[in-house]
Design a protein around this motif. Structure first.
Motif, PDB file in Angstrom:
ATOM      1  N   VAL A   1       0.882  -1.180  -0.043  1.00 19.36           N
ATOM      2  CA  VAL A   1       0.244  -0.072   0.210  1.00 19.36           C
ATOM      3  C   VAL A   1       0.929   1.256  -0.064  1.00 19.36           C
ATOM      4  O   VAL A   1       0.469   2.227  -0.768  1.00 19.36           O
ATOM      5  N   THR A   2       1.987   1.201   0.617  1.00 15.93           N
ATOM      6  CA  THR A   2       2.975   2.364   0.863  1.00 15.93           C
ATOM      7  C   THR A   2       3.401   2.572  -0.679  1.00 15.93           C
ATOM      8  O   THR A   2       3.635   3.567  -1.289  1.00 15.93           O
ATOM      9  N   LEU A   3       3.837   1.513  -1.236  1.00 14.80           N
ATOM     10  CA  LEU A   3       4.434   1.451  -2.643  1.00 14.80           C
ATOM     11  C   LEU A   3       3.412   2.286  -3.429  1.00 14.80           C
ATOM     12  O   LEU A   3       3.793   3.169  -4.251  1.00 14.80           O
ATOM     13  N   ILE A   4       2.180   1.724  -3.603  1.00 10.69           N
ATOM     14  CA  ILE A   4       1.127   2.105  -4.418  1.00 10.69           C
ATOM     15  C   ILE A   4       0.910   3.773  -3.972  1.00 10.69           C
ATOM     16  O   ILE A   4       0.619   4.550  -5.023  1.00 10.69           O
ATOM     17  N   ALA A   5       0.649   4.040  -2.814  1.00 12.90           N
ATOM     18  CA  ALA A   5       0.626   5.492  -2.548  1.00 12.90           C
ATOM     19  C   ALA A   5       1.652   6.395  -2.981  1.00 12.90           C
ATOM     20  O   ALA A   5       1.627   7.574  -3.392  1.00 12.90           O
ATOM     21  N   GLY A   6       2.966   5.924  -2.901  1.00 10.93           N
ATOM     22  CA  GLY A   6       3.920   6.583  -3.525  1.00 10.93           C
ATOM     23  C   GLY A   6       3.942   6.798  -4.759  1.00 10.93           C
ATOM     24  O   GLY A   6       4.279   7.784  -5.413  1.00 10.93           O
ATOM     25  N   ILE A   7       3.699   5.704  -5.556  1.00 11.46           N
ATOM     26  CA  ILE A   7       3.419   5.866  -7.102  1.00 11.46           C
ATOM     27  C   ILE A   7       2.380   6.951  -7.407  1.00 11.46           C
ATOM     28  O   ILE A   7       2.559   7.782  -8.387  1.00 11.46           O
ATOM     29  N   ALA A   8       1.475   6.728  -6.845  1.00 11.79           N
ATOM     30  CA  ALA A   8       0.260   7.634  -6.911  1.00 11.79           C
ATOM     31  C   ALA A   8       0.601   9.220  -6.694  1.00 11.79           C
ATOM     32  O   ALA A   8       0.367  10.233  -7.390  1.00 11.79           O
ATOM     33  N   LEU A   9       1.408   9.322  -5.482  1.00 13.01           N
ATOM     34  CA  LEU A   9       1.883  10.724  -5.249  1.00 13.01           C
ATOM     35  C   LEU A   9       2.930  11.404  -6.248  1.00 13.01           C
ATOM     36  O   LEU A   9       2.985  12.395  -6.811  1.00 13.01           O
ATOM     37  N   ALA A  10       3.679  10.180  -6.782  1.00 12.22           N
ATOM     38  CA  ALA A  10       4.718  10.768  -7.872  1.00 12.22           C
ATOM     39  C   ALA A  10       4.283  11.206  -8.941  1.00 12.22           C
ATOM     40  O   ALA A  10       4.858  11.720  -9.888  1.00 12.22           O
ATOM     41  N   THR A  11       3.078  10.644  -9.450  1.00 11.55           N
ATOM     42  CA  THR A  11       2.363  10.782 -10.631  1.00 11.55           C
ATOM     43  C   THR A  11       1.147  11.544 -10.721  1.00 11.55           C
ATOM     44  O   THR A  11       0.564  11.995 -11.872  1.00 11.55           O
TER      45      THR A  11
END
Length: 186
Positions: free
Chosen positions: A151-161
């Motif tokens: 979930v952290t990985l996904i949230a990070g990807i979402a914030l980065a994009t």
């Protein structure tokens, strides 16, 4: 939970509907005062129903988080566990990147540490954990990863994009790059 008076329930529903629109338009930093004005209530009424910004964001995303959790539970029984895990992560990634404010709601206080309980994260991780463990047992997931990590990985990807012209497509591409690291076989 005690039953709410009819007017209190209407206020709650009106505030939540306005908040959904404001968060969609302005992300997690949507103005609580603007939400109150648009809903036709005072800011104290908003705070009575949603004592913190996090509580409001959790309510805004609750229904879709439940759908994503149900999807994880459904996929946990799939024959191809790697494909099932990647399908769920892909759905979570696209939704997180497409909806302003969700990644921020997932990363309350900038972290997913257990001492910062977050119902959105709890729902997703509890539902995703069996899918993840099954993938790990099948040898298609790097050992030691947790659902919170994912979930952290996904949230990070979402914030980065989030400022990309096509955040969902870019997030999906970045997830593909990350998958090569977390599940190199296949």
């Amino acid at each position: 939970m005690p039953a709410q008076r009819a007017d209190a329930r209407r206020n709650y529903e009106r505030i939540l509907a306005v908040a959904e629109e404001e968060v969609a338009a302005h992300g997690a930093d949507a103005s609580l005062e603007q939400i109150a004005r648009t809903a036709g209530v005072g800011s104290a009424t908003v705070r009575r129903h949603f004592p913190t910004r996090s509580a409001l964001l959790e309510a805004v995303f609750r229904e879709r988080i439940e759908v994503l959790a149900a999807r994880a539970r459904e996929l946990a029984e799939a024959e191809d566990v790697r494909a099932a895990l990647l399908e769920w992560l892909g759905e979570l990634t696209v939704y997180s990147a497409s909806v302003q404010g969700l990644a921020t709601a997932l990363l309350r206080n900038g972290e997913l540490a257990p001492e910062h309980a977050n119902p959105c994260v709890d729902t997703l991780t509890e539902a995703g954990e069996p899918l993840l463990r099954r993938a790990e047992r099948a040898g298609v997931m790097a050992p030691g990863a947790t659902a919170v990590d994912l979930v952290t990985l996904i949230a990070g990807i979402a914030l980065a994009t989030q400022h990309h012209p096509d955040p969902a497509t870019e997030a999906d591409r970045l997830l593909g790059l990350a998958v090569a690291g977390i599940s190199p076989r296949g």
